[in-house]
Motif scaffolding. Sequence first.
Motif, PDB file in Angstrom:
ATOM      1  N   GLY A 280     -11.603   2.146  -8.569  1.00  0.00           N
ATOM      2  CA  GLY A 280     -10.254   1.880  -8.074  1.00  0.00           C
ATOM      3  C   GLY A 280      -9.512   0.884  -8.941  1.00  0.00           C
ATOM      4  O   GLY A 280      -8.308   1.048  -9.207  1.00  0.00           O
ATOM      5  N   ILE A 281     -10.206  -0.145  -9.416  1.00  0.00           N
ATOM      6  CA  ILE A 281      -9.564  -1.128 -10.287  1.00  0.00           C
ATOM      7  C   ILE A 281      -9.163  -0.490 -11.615  1.00  0.00           C
ATOM      8  O   ILE A 281      -8.068  -0.737 -12.142  1.00  0.00           O
ATOM      9  N   LYS A 282     -10.024   0.369 -12.168  1.00  0.00           N
ATOM     10  CA  LYS A 282      -9.683   1.046 -13.421  1.00  0.00           C
ATOM     11  C   LYS A 282      -8.497   1.976 -13.243  1.00  0.00           C
ATOM     12  O   LYS A 282      -7.626   2.064 -14.115  1.00  0.00           O
ATOM     13  N   ALA A 283      -8.454   2.677 -12.111  1.00  0.00           N
ATOM     14  CA  ALA A 283      -7.325   3.573 -11.852  1.00  0.00           C
ATOM     15  C   ALA A 283      -6.032   2.781 -11.736  1.00  0.00           C
ATOM     16  O   ALA A 283      -4.999   3.146 -12.325  1.00  0.00           O
ATOM     17  N   CYS A 284      -6.072   1.681 -11.005  1.00  0.00           N
ATOM     18  CA  CYS A 284      -4.868   0.869 -10.832  1.00  0.00           C
ATOM     19  C   CYS A 284      -4.441   0.235 -12.152  1.00  0.00           C
ATOM     20  O   CYS A 284      -3.249   0.196 -12.480  1.00  0.00           O
ATOM     21  N   GLY A 285      -5.399  -0.266 -12.937  1.00  0.00           N
ATOM     22  CA  GLY A 285      -5.065  -0.845 -14.231  1.00  0.00           C
ATOM     23  C   GLY A 285      -4.447   0.172 -15.177  1.00  0.00           C
ATOM     24  O   GLY A 285      -3.505  -0.139 -15.909  1.00  0.00           O
ATOM     25  N   SER A 286      -4.939   1.401 -15.158  1.00  0.00           N
ATOM     26  CA  SER A 286      -4.366   2.447 -16.011  1.00  0.00           C
ATOM     27  C   SER A 286      -2.952   2.792 -15.578  1.00  0.00           C
ATOM     28  O   SER A 286      -2.071   3.019 -16.422  1.00  0.00           O
ATOM     29  N   LEU A 287      -2.722   2.832 -14.279  1.00  0.00           N
ATOM     30  CA  LEU A 287      -1.371   3.117 -13.780  1.00  0.00           C
ATOM     31  C   LEU A 287      -0.393   2.015 -14.179  1.00  0.00           C
ATOM     32  O   LEU A 287       0.751   2.290 -14.579  1.00  0.00           O
ATOM     33  N   ILE A 288      -0.833   0.774 -14.058  1.00  0.00           N
ATOM     34  CA  ILE A 288       0.041  -0.343 -14.423  1.00  0.00           C
ATOM     35  C   ILE A 288       0.348  -0.311 -15.912  1.00  0.00           C
ATOM     36  O   ILE A 288       1.493  -0.533 -16.335  1.00  0.00           O
ATOM     37  N   ARG A 289      -0.661  -0.010 -16.729  1.00  0.00           N
ATOM     38  CA  ARG A 289      -0.426   0.095 -18.170  1.00  0.00           C
ATOM     39  C   ARG A 289       0.566   1.210 -18.477  1.00  0.00           C
ATOM     40  O   ARG A 289       1.482   1.034 -19.299  1.00  0.00           O
ATOM     41  N   ALA A 290       0.412   2.352 -17.836  1.00  0.00           N
ATOM     42  CA  ALA A 290       1.339   3.467 -18.072  1.00  0.00           C
ATOM     43  C   ALA A 290       2.762   3.086 -17.665  1.00  0.00           C
ATOM     44  O   ALA A 290       3.730   3.393 -18.374  1.00  0.00           O
TER      45      ALA A 290
END
Length: 356
Positions: A280-290
């Motif tokens: 979940g943290i990786k998914a959220c971090g990727s979304l924020i980066r995008a």
Amino acid sequence: MEPLLGWQFEDSLFAPSRERGPGGGAGPPCGAKHCEPRWFRSEADGGEGAWGLTASKFRADWAYRQQEFEKALHEYSNCLLVLPPSNIAMRRDVQEGQARCLCRLGRHKEALDIAEKLRNGATNTDHLTTVLNLQFAIYQGLENVEEKITCLQQLICLHPFNPWYWKLLAEAYMSLLQSLSPLVIPETNLNQSEEVSVSDSSFKTSAGREINLQPHRSDGQKEGPWSSLATETKRENAVTCSSSQAVKEFLCTSEELERMDKGKRAASESWEQNKSKRVGIKACGSLIRARLLLQLTQLQQSSFALENNIKGQKEIDDKVARLGFNENSLLLMTKLEVGEKPAAAGLAGGRVGFHP
């Protein structure tokens, strides 16, 4: 007398200018070849040589666009047979088309073999990017989330400022998060030393000792009204004693197994929760980066590109809200992403805190 410096002129400057033809040049006008719409669909119009190869590839591309994958695969294969080995660019395009047709036809193993050959023959970043996109499409057809994540991570290493790769990576992580269902522990399989069997009149305990619940009667024992009563009393006492001992051992064994099951279940659930949290943290971090990358490029875009950008940001906002992180966590991840300086970190290639 020599002319003064700087006053020399070439005789050609005073010569009459050449007459230009209607085509803009001195020679005969160049006539461009006019093609009818979809001229390549007829094999007779293709001709031979490079023009015929181009027509054959266009027919394959058109069939793929029309979702006629069998026909497209046939056209790609015919085109590949007559392609010279020196035409590397078209050969790679045709092989990619073959792999995509095979993927659509459900022949993923053959598609992966072609993709692996293309990867081995890649000589630059563009080749590798094309192969990774192809492998991502194949694994998407196979619904292999782990391999999709691997392809996207490699694509991001090649193109770290592409927001759409980050968005796809986040969606892959979210798919992995949904597949992490609550852990279901199967019933414990007992081995021979832990077997507890119940028959009509006996228990087999954890020690392997069988306890018979049937009373034993000596052959020389006399039967009578008082002796029968005494015998029945002894039988009841024996049964009660034996059965209570067996039940006690059975309950002890059951409690031990239950404690073992609870320990395994707790350890597995803890591991599952930690894994879900990390994903979940990786998914959220990727979304924020995008989202940050889309915001950086938004000022330089217009028309349909700007519309896609804004639409992508809205989708990202919805997905972030769906993950359920609180505001403090999102703010912390955002600071970690931009390194406190979004413009410098994003445009100058500064180090950021999250890695795919």
